[in-house]
Design a protein around this motif. Sequence first.
Motif, PDB file in Angstrom:
ATOM      1  N   LYS A 147      -6.246  16.063  -3.921  1.00 57.40           N
ATOM      2  CA  LYS A 147      -7.385  15.968  -4.836  1.00 57.40           C
ATOM      3  C   LYS A 147      -7.171  14.918  -5.915  1.00 57.40           C
ATOM      4  O   LYS A 147      -8.116  14.279  -6.357  1.00 57.40           O
ATOM      5  N   SER A 148      -5.934  14.739  -6.332  1.00 56.79           N
ATOM      6  CA  SER A 148      -5.597  13.678  -7.279  1.00 56.79           C
ATOM      7  C   SER A 148      -4.088  13.518  -7.315  1.00 56.79           C
ATOM      8  O   SER A 148      -3.345  14.364  -6.813  1.00 56.79           O
ATOM      9  N   ALA A 149      -3.662  12.419  -7.912  1.00 52.35           N
ATOM     10  CA  ALA A 149      -2.227  12.167  -8.027  1.00 52.35           C
ATOM     11  C   ALA A 149      -1.967  11.335  -9.282  1.00 52.35           C
ATOM     12  O   ALA A 149      -2.765  10.471  -9.638  1.00 52.35           O
ATOM     13  N   VAL A 150      -0.858  11.633  -9.937  1.00 56.40           N
ATOM     14  CA  VAL A 150      -0.385  10.830 -11.059  1.00 56.40           C
ATOM     15  C   VAL A 150       0.921  10.197 -10.601  1.00 56.40           C
ATOM     16  O   VAL A 150       1.820  10.894 -10.141  1.00 56.40           O
ATOM     17  N   LEU A 156       0.850  -1.190   0.000  1.00 60.28           N
ATOM     18  CA  LEU A 156       0.000   0.000   0.000  1.00 60.28           C
ATOM     19  C   LEU A 156       0.885   1.238   0.000  1.00 60.28           C
ATOM     20  O   LEU A 156       1.689   1.425   0.912  1.00 60.28           O
ATOM     21  N   LEU A 157       0.759   2.053  -1.033  1.00 65.40           N
ATOM     22  CA  LEU A 157       1.439   3.340  -1.083  1.00 65.40           C
ATOM     23  C   LEU A 157       0.480   4.347  -0.456  1.00 65.40           C
ATOM     24  O   LEU A 157      -0.614   4.586  -0.977  1.00 65.40           O
ATOM     25  N   PRO A 214      -9.443  10.192  -6.027  1.00 66.72           N
ATOM     26  CA  PRO A 214     -10.383   9.679  -5.021  1.00 66.72           C
ATOM     27  C   PRO A 214     -11.752  10.322  -5.179  1.00 66.72           C
ATOM     28  O   PRO A 214     -11.870  11.480  -5.609  1.00 66.72           O
ATOM     29  N   SER A 215     -12.813   9.567  -4.872  1.00 68.85           N
ATOM     30  CA  SER A 215     -14.177  10.097  -4.999  1.00 68.85           C
ATOM     31  C   SER A 215     -14.394  11.274  -4.064  1.00 68.85           C
ATOM     32  O   SER A 215     -15.211  12.145  -4.324  1.00 68.85           O
ATOM     33  N   SER A 269      -5.360  11.959   3.220  1.00 69.59           N
ATOM     34  CA  SER A 269      -4.610  10.724   3.058  1.00 69.59           C
ATOM     35  C   SER A 269      -5.262   9.875   1.975  1.00 69.59           C
ATOM     36  O   SER A 269      -6.483   9.685   1.988  1.00 69.59           O
ATOM     37  N   ILE A 270      -4.453   9.390   1.024  1.00 69.11           N
ATOM     38  CA  ILE A 270      -4.973   8.480   0.002  1.00 69.11           C
ATOM     39  C   ILE A 270      -4.047   7.264  -0.075  1.00 69.11           C
ATOM     40  O   ILE A 270      -2.865   7.347   0.215  1.00 69.11           O
ATOM     41  N   THR A 271      -4.630   6.148  -0.474  1.00 71.70           N
ATOM     42  CA  THR A 271      -3.896   4.884  -0.528  1.00 71.70           C
ATOM     43  C   THR A 271      -4.035   4.262  -1.896  1.00 71.70           C
ATOM     44  O   THR A 271      -5.140   4.206  -2.456  1.00 71.70           O
TER      45      THR A 271
END
Length: 176
Positions: free
Chosen positions: A39-42, A27-28, A58-59, A64-66
């Motif tokens: 808000k987003s990541a590439v 899990l990153l 993410p919706s 924090s995002i995984t």
Amino acid sequence: MNDPSLIPPNTEISCTLTPSIEKKRLLLIMNTNNSTVIKSAVIYGDKVFENGSFMLCPSEAKSSITLPLKFEKDLQCILSIKAIVGHLSSKQNHVFELSHRIPKFASYLYVPTASIAKHLRPTSYVSFVLPERINRLILWLNQAFLLEYEPNTKKTIDISFVSLRNSEYMTIQSDS
């Protein structure tokens, strides 16, 4: 700083790589250090993603995002990440660029050797002489695995891992 759309100047993004035995994935996890949200990541990673990159939207924007990662092979790589960060209500955002190194054997999770049931312990082995000091081997272990192994006073190594791909065990033992 009266403009609510500006992000604080001390805003940072941290990345950690955590193995998940339940999901059989790495899990990153990306986090911001304050009230801002991602808000987003590439994420660019040669040989990690089918087309070389992955866009994560993410919706719901969170701090924090995984991203679950699955490796079919053992490979070391550098993930190049571009993350869009801002406040929830903000129309202006900031792009953060960072990189994260994935060790070659990151798909192996450390487990205490004594915790492996006898019938699951590896039965085959390779024996050889390694003309290196034990501290150099420990340095390699810490760089090649997701690990922070501390040398012991006996100058020995007895460390085990479980594969996230097939749940098989591997043990590395060495004495000086």
